[in-house]
Design an enzyme around this catalytic site. Structure first.
Site, PDB file in Angstrom:
ATOM      1  N   ASP A 139     -39.406 -87.922  -4.095  1.00 40.44           N
ATOM      2  CA  ASP A 139     -39.601 -86.776  -3.221  1.00 40.44           C
ATOM      3  C   ASP A 139     -40.773 -87.003  -2.269  1.00 40.44           C
ATOM      4  OD1 ASP A 139     -38.373 -84.367  -2.554  1.00 40.44           O
ATOM      5  OD2 ASP A 139     -40.073 -83.235  -3.347  1.00 40.44           O
ATOM      6  N   CYS A 194     -15.260 -85.488  -6.122  1.00 42.99           N
ATOM      7  CA  CYS A 194     -15.030 -84.085  -5.715  1.00 42.99           C
ATOM      8  C   CYS A 194     -13.540 -83.775  -5.532  1.00 42.99           C
ATOM      9  CB  CYS A 194     -15.745 -83.782  -4.397  1.00 42.99           C
ATOM     10  SG  CYS A 194     -17.537 -83.673  -4.544  1.00 42.99           S
ATOM     11  N   CYS A 220     -29.802 -72.909   5.387  1.00 48.83           N
ATOM     12  CA  CYS A 220     -29.950 -73.189   3.951  1.00 48.83           C
ATOM     13  C   CYS A 220     -31.136 -72.390   3.398  1.00 48.83           C
ATOM     14  CB  CYS A 220     -30.162 -74.693   3.724  1.00 48.83           C
ATOM     15  SG  CYS A 220     -30.396 -75.078   1.975  1.00 48.83           S
ATOM     16  N   CYS A 249     -25.054 -73.663  -4.678  1.00 53.06           N
ATOM     17  CA  CYS A 249     -24.021 -74.677  -4.445  1.00 53.06           C
ATOM     18  C   CYS A 249     -23.902 -75.641  -5.628  1.00 53.06           C
ATOM     19  CB  CYS A 249     -24.236 -75.422  -3.127  1.00 53.06           C
ATOM     20  SG  CYS A 249     -25.833 -76.210  -2.954  1.00 53.06           S
TER      21      CYS A 249
HETATM   22  C1  B12 Z   1     -35.419 -82.422   3.284  1.00 52.49           C
HETATM   23  C2  B12 Z   1     -34.961 -82.136   1.876  1.00 52.49           C
HETATM   24  C3  B12 Z   1     -34.389 -80.904   1.627  1.00 52.49           C
HETATM   25  C4  B12 Z   1     -34.065 -79.919   2.736  1.00 52.49           C
HETATM   26  C5  B12 Z   1     -32.767 -80.410   3.442  1.00 52.49           C
HETATM   27  C6  B12 Z   1     -31.666 -80.771   2.473  1.00 52.49           C
HETATM   28  C7  B12 Z   1     -30.662 -81.759   3.050  1.00 52.49           C
HETATM   29  N1  B12 Z   1     -29.464 -81.695   2.523  1.00 52.49           N
HETATM   30  O1  B12 Z   1     -31.022 -82.557   3.891  1.00 52.49           O
HETATM   31  C8  B12 Z   1     -33.949 -78.581   1.968  1.00 52.49           C
HETATM   32  C9  B12 Z   1     -35.319 -77.918   1.952  1.00 52.49           C
HETATM   33  C10 B12 Z   1     -32.919 -77.594   2.518  1.00 52.49           C
HETATM   34  C11 B12 Z   1     -33.612 -79.101   0.580  1.00 52.49           C
HETATM   35  C12 B12 Z   1     -32.944 -78.370  -0.361  1.00 52.49           C
HETATM   36  C13 B12 Z   1     -32.625 -78.852  -1.605  1.00 52.49           C
HETATM   37  N2  B12 Z   1     -33.080 -79.978  -2.189  1.00 52.49           N
HETATM   38 CO1  B12 Z   1     -34.024 -81.338  -1.206  1.00 52.49          CO
HETATM   39  N3  B12 Z   1     -34.838 -82.815  -0.393  1.00 52.49           N
HETATM   40  C14 B12 Z   1     -35.127 -83.076   0.849  1.00 52.49           C
HETATM   41  C15 B12 Z   1     -35.699 -84.483   0.979  1.00 52.49           C
HETATM   42  C16 B12 Z   1     -37.223 -84.387   1.127  1.00 52.49           C
HETATM   43  C17 B12 Z   1     -35.090 -85.302   2.120  1.00 52.49           C
HETATM   44  C18 B12 Z   1     -33.551 -85.176   2.227  1.00 52.49           C
HETATM   45  C19 B12 Z   1     -33.012 -85.866   3.437  1.00 52.49           C
HETATM   46  O2  B12 Z   1     -33.432 -86.966   3.775  1.00 52.49           O
HETATM   47  N4  B12 Z   1     -32.095 -85.221   4.145  1.00 52.49           N
HETATM   48  C20 B12 Z   1     -31.537 -85.790   5.319  1.00 52.49           C
HETATM   49  C21 B12 Z   1     -30.039 -85.700   5.304  1.00 52.49           C
HETATM   50  C22 B12 Z   1     -29.518 -86.524   6.504  1.00 52.49           C
HETATM   51  O3  B12 Z   1     -29.585 -86.287   4.107  1.00 52.49           O
HETATM   52  P1  B12 Z   1     -28.475 -85.596   3.172  1.00 52.49           P
HETATM   53  O4  B12 Z   1     -28.442 -84.132   3.361  1.00 52.49           O
HETATM   54  O5  B12 Z   1     -28.717 -86.119   1.805  1.00 52.49           O
HETATM   55  O6  B12 Z   1     -27.169 -86.170   3.866  1.00 52.49           O
HETATM   56  C23 B12 Z   1     -26.421 -87.243   3.343  1.00 52.49           C
HETATM   57  C24 B12 Z   1     -24.961 -86.846   3.160  1.00 52.49           C
HETATM   58  O7  B12 Z   1     -24.583 -86.034   4.247  1.00 52.49           O
HETATM   59  C25 B12 Z   1     -24.279 -88.222   3.217  1.00 52.49           C
HETATM   60  N5  B12 Z   1     -23.054 -88.199   3.964  1.00 52.49           N
HETATM   61  C26 B12 Z   1     -22.886 -88.725   5.194  1.00 52.49           C
HETATM   62  N6  B12 Z   1     -21.620 -88.548   5.591  1.00 52.49           N
HETATM   63  C27 B12 Z   1     -20.977 -87.883   4.593  1.00 52.49           C
HETATM   64  C28 B12 Z   1     -19.660 -87.460   4.483  1.00 52.49           C
HETATM   65  C29 B12 Z   1     -19.239 -86.797   3.320  1.00 52.49           C
HETATM   66  C30 B12 Z   1     -17.832 -86.343   3.206  1.00 52.49           C
HETATM   67  C31 B12 Z   1     -20.182 -86.521   2.269  1.00 52.49           C
HETATM   68  C32 B12 Z   1     -19.766 -85.782   1.046  1.00 52.49           C
HETATM   69  C33 B12 Z   1     -21.535 -86.979   2.403  1.00 52.49           C
HETATM   70  C34 B12 Z   1     -21.897 -87.647   3.558  1.00 52.49           C
HETATM   71  O8  B12 Z   1     -25.167 -89.107   3.885  1.00 52.49           O
HETATM   72  C35 B12 Z   1     -26.303 -88.385   4.373  1.00 52.49           C
HETATM   73  C36 B12 Z   1     -27.517 -89.257   4.483  1.00 52.49           C
HETATM   74  O9  B12 Z   1     -27.787 -89.943   3.295  1.00 52.49           O
HETATM   75  C37 B12 Z   1     -35.276 -85.127  -0.391  1.00 52.49           C
HETATM   76  C38 B12 Z   1     -36.308 -86.097  -1.000  1.00 52.49           C
HETATM   77  C39 B12 Z   1     -36.260 -87.428  -0.278  1.00 52.49           C
HETATM   78  N7  B12 Z   1     -37.410 -87.968   0.013  1.00 52.49           N
HETATM   79  O10 B12 Z   1     -35.205 -87.949  -0.016  1.00 52.49           O
HETATM   80  C40 B12 Z   1     -35.056 -83.897  -1.310  1.00 52.49           C
HETATM   81  C41 B12 Z   1     -33.857 -83.917  -2.255  1.00 52.49           C
HETATM   82  C42 B12 Z   1     -32.648 -84.334  -1.458  1.00 52.49           C
HETATM   83  N8  B12 Z   1     -33.726 -82.514  -2.614  1.00 52.49           N
HETATM   84  C43 B12 Z   1     -33.355 -82.324  -3.821  1.00 52.49           C
HETATM   85  C44 B12 Z   1     -33.073 -81.050  -4.381  1.00 52.49           C
HETATM   86  C45 B12 Z   1     -33.044 -80.937  -5.883  1.00 52.49           C
HETATM   87  C46 B12 Z   1     -32.830 -79.967  -3.525  1.00 52.49           C
HETATM   88  C47 B12 Z   1     -32.262 -78.586  -3.915  1.00 52.49           C
HETATM   89  C48 B12 Z   1     -31.176 -78.610  -4.988  1.00 52.49           C
HETATM   90  C49 B12 Z   1     -33.448 -77.703  -4.365  1.00 52.49           C
HETATM   91  C50 B12 Z   1     -33.098 -76.248  -4.567  1.00 52.49           C
HETATM   92  N9  B12 Z   1     -32.589 -75.873  -5.715  1.00 52.49           N
HETATM   93  O11 B12 Z   1     -33.322 -75.459  -3.676  1.00 52.49           O
HETATM   94  C51 B12 Z   1     -31.720 -78.088  -2.548  1.00 52.49           C
HETATM   95  C52 B12 Z   1     -30.258 -78.511  -2.318  1.00 52.49           C
HETATM   96  C53 B12 Z   1     -29.785 -78.185  -0.927  1.00 52.49           C
HETATM   97  C54 B12 Z   1     -28.592 -79.041  -0.526  1.00 52.49           C
HETATM   98  N10 B12 Z   1     -27.387 -78.546  -0.759  1.00 52.49           N
HETATM   99  O12 B12 Z   1     -28.794 -80.177  -0.034  1.00 52.49           O
HETATM  100  C55 B12 Z   1     -33.174 -83.624  -4.595  1.00 52.49           C
HETATM  101  C56 B12 Z   1     -31.672 -83.896  -4.718  1.00 52.49           C
HETATM  102  C57 B12 Z   1     -31.267 -84.518  -6.033  1.00 52.49           C
HETATM  103  C58 B12 Z   1     -29.771 -84.799  -6.042  1.00 52.49           C
HETATM  104  N11 B12 Z   1     -29.241 -84.949  -7.242  1.00 52.49           N
HETATM  105  O13 B12 Z   1     -29.107 -84.874  -5.022  1.00 52.49           O
HETATM  106  C59 B12 Z   1     -33.961 -84.632  -3.645  1.00 52.49           C
HETATM  107  C60 B12 Z   1     -33.384 -86.030  -3.601  1.00 52.49           C
HETATM  108  C61 B12 Z   1     -35.399 -84.665  -4.172  1.00 52.49           C
HETATM  109  C62 B12 Z   1     -35.537 -85.631  -5.334  1.00 52.49           C
HETATM  110  N12 B12 Z   1     -36.305 -86.693  -5.146  1.00 52.49           N
HETATM  111  O14 B12 Z   1     -34.946 -85.453  -6.377  1.00 52.49           O
HETATM  112  N13 B12 Z   1     -34.025 -80.388   0.420  1.00 52.49           N
HETATM  113  S1  SF4 Z   2     -18.373 -77.790  -6.021  1.00 57.05           S
HETATM  114 FE1  SF4 Z   2     -18.759 -79.172  -4.302  1.00 57.05          FE
HETATM  115  S2  SF4 Z   2     -19.950 -80.841  -5.150  1.00 57.05           S
HETATM  116 FE2  SF4 Z   2     -19.000 -79.787  -6.887  1.00 57.05          FE
HETATM  117  S3  SF4 Z   2     -17.071 -80.878  -7.246  1.00 57.05           S
HETATM  118 FE3  SF4 Z   2     -16.609 -79.168  -5.888  1.00 57.05          FE
HETATM  119  S4  SF4 Z   2     -16.780 -80.058  -3.815  1.00 57.05           S
HETATM  120 FE4  SF4 Z   2     -17.806 -81.488  -5.203  1.00 57.05          FE
HETATM  121  S1  SF4 Z   3     -25.953 -72.732  -1.665  1.00 59.47           S
HETATM  122 FE1  SF4 Z   3     -26.814 -74.784  -1.294  1.00 59.47          FE
HETATM  123  S2  SF4 Z   3     -26.518 -75.153   0.900  1.00 59.47           S
HETATM  124 FE2  SF4 Z   3     -26.210 -72.964   0.528  1.00 59.47          FE
HETATM  125  S3  SF4 Z   3     -28.161 -71.990   0.916  1.00 59.47           S
HETATM  126 FE3  SF4 Z   3     -28.124 -72.452  -1.276  1.00 59.47          FE
HETATM  127  S4  SF4 Z   3     -29.023 -74.517  -1.475  1.00 59.47           S
HETATM  128 FE4  SF4 Z   3     -28.540 -74.217   0.695  1.00 59.47          FE
END
Ligand code: B12
Ligand code: SF4
Ligand code: SF4
Length: 363
Positions: A139, A194, A220, A249
């Site tokens: 993180d 999924c 979010c 979610c």
């Molecule tokens: C910024 C951040 C947030 C932001 C933005 C979240 C986001 N989705 O980007 C906010 C504050 C909203 C947030 C919320 C949460 N977070 Co957060 N967050 C981070 C952080 C610091 C960076 C994430 C990041 O780089 N996002 C940038 C985007 C581009 O990445 P992404 O969303 O993962 O997108 C990927 C997918 O879209 C995928 N992808 C691309 N194309 C496609 C196509 C398909 C079909 C699919 C399915 C996927 C896919 O590739 C993308 C890039 O890798 C990380 C820690 C870290 N240093 O990495 C923790 C981290 C992601 N968070 C974490 C957690 C626990 C949460 C929450 C559950 C906390 C909570 N209960 O509120 C929520 C979940 C929200 C959600 N549904 O994502 C954990 C996730 C653990 C896991 N098992 O995934 C992390 C990894 C922290 C950790 N070290 O454990 N978070």
């Molecule tokens: S709830 Fe979302 S993450 Fe979980 S199995 Fe269904 S599509 Fe995948």
């Molecule tokens: S359900 Fe997941 S994506 Fe929606 S607001 Fe809550 S953390 Fe964000």
């Protein structure tokens, strides 16, 4: 036989797994330390589309957060660890007359990141003994934790953007150890589990999952509750009783819920300050020093605790007892606050309490 003074060989993956297990790390994977070019492009694309909503974190410097060698020069491998954060026993629901308790996202009930880092550093210490460099991140803005875990074969990206571990679900925190030691990387990422399910997309209270795996930060609630400024009125009712984090979610995810209960961690309430709920009236009476001492490990924009007070006012409007004197006097006090944002949220809370009072069946 090893020469006297010669360095031991780097630990095997079995040894690494067993050191990790001593620290609650249940899953280990290995990724190559090459640049994560796709993720870098995604960060720039989402930033250009405004989906980051001003977030810094990994977006601040995508060149850095997607290049393990920026953190450890000549890195060869990234050892990724996952640690569950669901607790075996949920703490009991708090009881109070005014029912003004806010809910905290499960990942923040206690600090799960520090024990993960400690475990990764323990593996790192073993690597250093063998003459390698190794730095642990969890993180941190230096590494995209999900993307590197995906490359390490630990899990697949769910439609809710979380990384789901096969046979275990998504209630895991992720971290990595970037090292100059060379290990065989995962042959391929975990395959998608999924299928046709879309429950998380339908279950998000604000429609923040705008496409599978794509989160609009501005919608979010997890980010809305952390960021600075006024909370857009259209999200205030949806916030309901959340003060920090949002689990919806994941709580609607059939895989994570079913398997999560089999992949838990023991949280010892005597050894940990378990923060599953917050008494919002107490929080609104507390000064910054007390709030910092209690919630200082949470990410709150600019470390300004007014944003937690703002969230608390929204929770009061949504769930507190409209007939409770302490609820009403707290809200009235904040309506007169010099902080215009807090005063406006208190106005909203008063209006919402009135609305709920009017709608309640008279006894
Ligand atoms: C910024 C951040 C947030 C932001 C933005 C979240 C986001 N989705 O980007 C906010 C504050 C909203 C947030 C919320 C949460 N977070 Co957060 N967050 C981070 C952080 C610091 C960076 C994430 C990041 O780089 N996002 C940038 C985007 C581009 O990445 P992404 O969303 O993962 O997108 C990927 C997918 O879209 C995928 N992808 C691309 N194309 C496609 C196509 C398909 C079909 C699919 C399915 C996927 C896919 O590739 C993308 C890039 O890798 C990380 C820690 C870290 N240093 O990495 C923790 C981290 C992601 N968070 C974490 C957690 C626990 C949460 C929450 C559950 C906390 C909570 N209960 O509120 C929520 C979940 C929200 C959600 N549904 O994502 C954990 C996730 C653990 C896991 N098992 O995934 C992390 C990894 C922290 C950790 N070290 O454990 N978070
Ligand atoms: S709830 Fe979302 S993450 Fe979980 S199995 Fe269904 S599509 Fe995948
Ligand atoms: S359900 Fe997941 S994506 Fe929606 S607001 Fe809550 S953390 Fe964000």
């Amino acid at each position: 036989m090893a020469r006297r003074g010669a360095r031991p060989a780097p630990p095997t993956i079995e040894e690494i797994t067993s050191i990790g297990a001593e620290h609650g790390i249940t899953h280990i994977g290995v990724a190559s330390a090459e640049i994560l070019a796709d993720t870098r492009a995604t960060l720039f694309e989402r930033k250009a589309a405004g989906l980051h909503d001003g977030m810094q974190f990994t977006y601040r410097n995508p060149e850095r957060s997607t290049d393990p060698r920026r953190a450890v020069v000549e890195a060869q491998s990234v050892i990724v660890g996952a640690r569950p954060y669901l607790s075996a026993d949920d703490p009991p629901e708090p009881v109070s007359d005014h029912r003004a308790h806010a809910r905290v996202g499960r990942y923040a009930w206690v600090d799960h990141y520090e024990p993960l880092r400690v475990g990764l550093r323990a593996i790192g210490a073993r690597l250093k003994e063998s003459g390698h460099r190794a730095t642990a991140f969890a993180d941190d803005n230096s590494m995209v934790d999900r993307a590197i875990a995906h490359r390490a074969g630990i899990g697949w990206f769910g439609k809710n953007a979380n990384l789901l571990l096969p046979g275990a679900g998504s209630f895991f925190v992720l971290g990595s150890l970037i090292t100059t030691a060379e290990y065989e990387p995962a042959a391929a990422p975990a395959s998608d589990g999924c299928g046709t399910c879309v429950r998380c997309i339908d279950g998000c209270p604000t429609g923040a999952i705008v496409a599978p795996g794509v989160i609009d930060g501005a919608r979010c609630l997890s980010w809305v509750l952390q960021k600075a400024g006024a909370i857009p009125p259209e999200f205030r009712t949806a916030i309901h009783d959340r003060i920090y984090g949002c689990d919806d979610c994941q709580d609607v995810c059939p895989i994570s819920v079913r398997l999560g209960r089999r992949n838990t961690i023991d949280i010892d309430p005597d050894a940990n300050d378990v923060q599953s709920h917050v008494d919002v009236l107490d929080l609104l009476d507390a000064d910054d020093e007390v709030i910092e001492q209690r919630h200082g490990r949470w990410y709150i924009a600019g470390r300004e605790f007014r944003w937690l007070r703002r969230n608390a006012l929204v929770v009061i409007g949504n769930v507190a007892d409209p007939t409770d004197r302490r609820v009403r006097s707290t809200v009235e006090r904040y309506r007169a606050d010099a902080d215009e944002i807090l005063a406006e949220h208190a106005d909203w809370a008063a209006m919402r309490l009135d609305e709920r009072h009017a709608a309640a069946p008279s006894s």
